[in-house]
Scaffold this active site. Structure first.
Site, PDB file in Angstrom:
ATOM      1  N   VAL A 150      53.791  32.988  37.419  1.00 42.98           N
ATOM      2  CA  VAL A 150      53.184  33.511  36.192  1.00 42.98           C
ATOM      3  C   VAL A 150      51.677  33.261  36.204  1.00 42.98           C
ATOM      4  CG1 VAL A 150      53.212  33.426  33.681  1.00 42.98           C
ATOM      5  CG2 VAL A 150      55.334  33.046  34.952  1.00 42.98           C
ATOM      6  N   CYS A 151      50.897  34.342  35.995  1.00 44.09           N
ATOM      7  CA  CYS A 151      49.438  34.270  35.932  1.00 44.09           C
ATOM      8  C   CYS A 151      48.889  33.619  37.217  1.00 44.09           C
ATOM      9  CB  CYS A 151      49.003  33.532  34.666  1.00 44.09           C
ATOM     10  SG  CYS A 151      47.235  33.674  34.295  1.00 44.09           S
ATOM     11  N   GLN A 152      48.087  32.576  37.109  1.00 47.89           N
ATOM     12  CA  GLN A 152      47.589  31.899  38.303  1.00 47.89           C
ATOM     13  C   GLN A 152      48.748  31.395  39.154  1.00 47.89           C
ATOM     14  OE1 GLN A 152      45.950  27.954  37.830  1.00 47.89           O
ATOM     15  NE2 GLN A 152      44.261  28.389  39.237  1.00 47.89           N
ATOM     16  N   GLY A 154      51.357  32.992  39.646  1.00 52.90           N
ATOM     17  CA  GLY A 154      51.759  34.136  40.460  1.00 52.90           C
ATOM     18  C   GLY A 154      50.925  34.232  41.715  1.00 52.90           C
ATOM     19  N   MET A 174      54.263  37.796  37.618  1.00 55.36           N
ATOM     20  CA  MET A 174      54.070  38.302  36.256  1.00 55.36           C
ATOM     21  C   MET A 174      52.631  38.055  35.832  1.00 55.36           C
ATOM     22  SD  MET A 174      56.506  37.629  32.950  1.00 55.36           S
ATOM     23  CE  MET A 174      55.851  36.131  32.238  1.00 55.36           C
TER      24      MET A 174
END
Length: 364
Positions: A150-152, A154, A174
């Site tokens: 998720v985000c960083q 990811g 994501m």
């Protein structure tokens, strides 16, 4: 006698003032009853299954008799706490994934201190993530696990999967930044995607501060939308004060926003210089320890989820991934929300978890 329109204006104003006063009185009653434990985030029951230094690996208690055989490990960003994915019972990605039959693990990065000043991306990716993956593999007697970054987190998951493709069965990312050369994004410009050190002298920051204060990073994110995130939501707060549920939603979000861990200095240095300023991920030039990250190593099935109105990770940044991977099983899905909406939007929580679970079930 006052003109009709003026009279109506006064009546409307008086009505609105009375209504607001009633809301404020009710709000004071609601706030007086609330306690710290009422705004705890991280609603789903979980067990600590592995710990190392500041990090903790949780396994959420399954809620179905036979979860899918291959667990999913959620890798969150270093910024803010990972429990945005489990904010509260009725707005929890984790809870919905559990209900749909997944076996879910989550890495909590903890709070780096001065002792962690020298931690690098090598420590986080070749160390902590790999150790957590190996723990899950050994515990479940599996060769591979599923990753949800998720985000960083990811971006970290992309790096990890490139270095250890033999350990990753399916990769889900994501709202994950991939191409960092986004000159129309304030966050990327602030990080130096076009001007480099002229925009942000990362070396000077780290050499001067050591760890990067969480409060500094939090302010940076808030200033991307100063009116909306710094002023308007507080002006709107009286409108929801008569609803205890809405107050709790607001306070839980505020608690998450301002719970910002410091960033290990050397990790911040490399991430900002190599990713934001050098855009080395898509160039195949990122080095994690002595290992080179090459996105062409990603041959496992990939599900790329992004937010259409994301102001932190522009859709174009996430969508760039397809150009650099070699998998023949690539799926992309968008949702009509912003960055935070991916975690807390009711509509997204209705549609996103089934999207993830259905995609995984056909690839087990």
């Amino acid at each position: 006698m006052l003109p009709f329109l003026t009279q109506m204006g006064l009546e409307d104003t008086t009505h609105e003032y009375t209504e607001l006063t009633q809301k404020l009185v009710k709000g004071i009653e609601n706030l007086s009853r609330l306690r710290e434990e009422d705004i705890e985030i991280g609603a789903s029951p979980k067990d600590v299954v592995y710990q190392e230094d500041k990090i903790t690996l949780y396994r959420f208690k399954p809620v179905v008799k036979k979860p899918l055989a291959v667990p999913v490990l959620i890798v969150y960003a270093l910024v803010n706490r990972p429990f945005m994915v489990d904010l509260q019972e009725n707005r929890s990605l984790v809870a919905n994934l559990l209900k749909l039959g997944l076996d879910v693990y989550l890495i909590d990065w903890g709070y780096p201190t001065r002792a962690d000043r020298w931690l690098t991306l090598d420590d986080y990716i070749n160390g902590y993530i790999d150790n957590c993956v190996d723990f899950i593999r050994e515990t479940n007697q599996l060769e591979k696990v599923n990753l949800l970054g998720v985000c960083q987190g990811g971006t970290f998951s992309l790096c990890y999967s490139s270095l250890y493709p033999e350990k990753v069965k399916n990769l889900i990312v994501m709202v994950a930044p991939v191409d960092f050369n986004m000159p129309n994004s304030l966050l990327n410009m602030r990080g130096g995607c076009t001007l480099g050190a002229e925009a942000l002298d990362v070396d000077l920051m780290v050499d001067s501060l050591g760890n990067i204060p969480g409060d500094y990073l939090n302010l940076e994110f808030l200033m991307l939308k100063p009116r909306q995130l710094g002023i308007q939501k507080y002006l709107d707060f009286p409108e929801i004060m008569d609803s205890e549920d809405k107050i709790l939603n607001f306070l839980r979000m505020e608690k998450w926003i301002f719970d910002s861990p410091d960033q290990a200095g050397e990790t911040y240095r490399q991430f900002m210089k190599d990713f934001y300023q050098g855009n080395k991920l898509i160039k195949g030039e990122v080095m994690i320890g002595d290992k080179q990250v090459n996105l062409s190593n990603l041959t496992m099935p990939i599900l790329n989820l992004y937010a259409e109105k994301d102001h932190l990770v522009p859709p174009e940044s996430s969508l760039a991934l397809q150009q650099y991977v070699t998998t023949k099983d690539y799926t992309v899905q968008s949702f009509p929300v912003g960055h935070i909406g991916m975690y807390v939007s009711g509509k997204v929580q209705r549609d996103l978890p089934p999207t993830i679970v259905d995609w995984l079930k056909t690839r087990m």
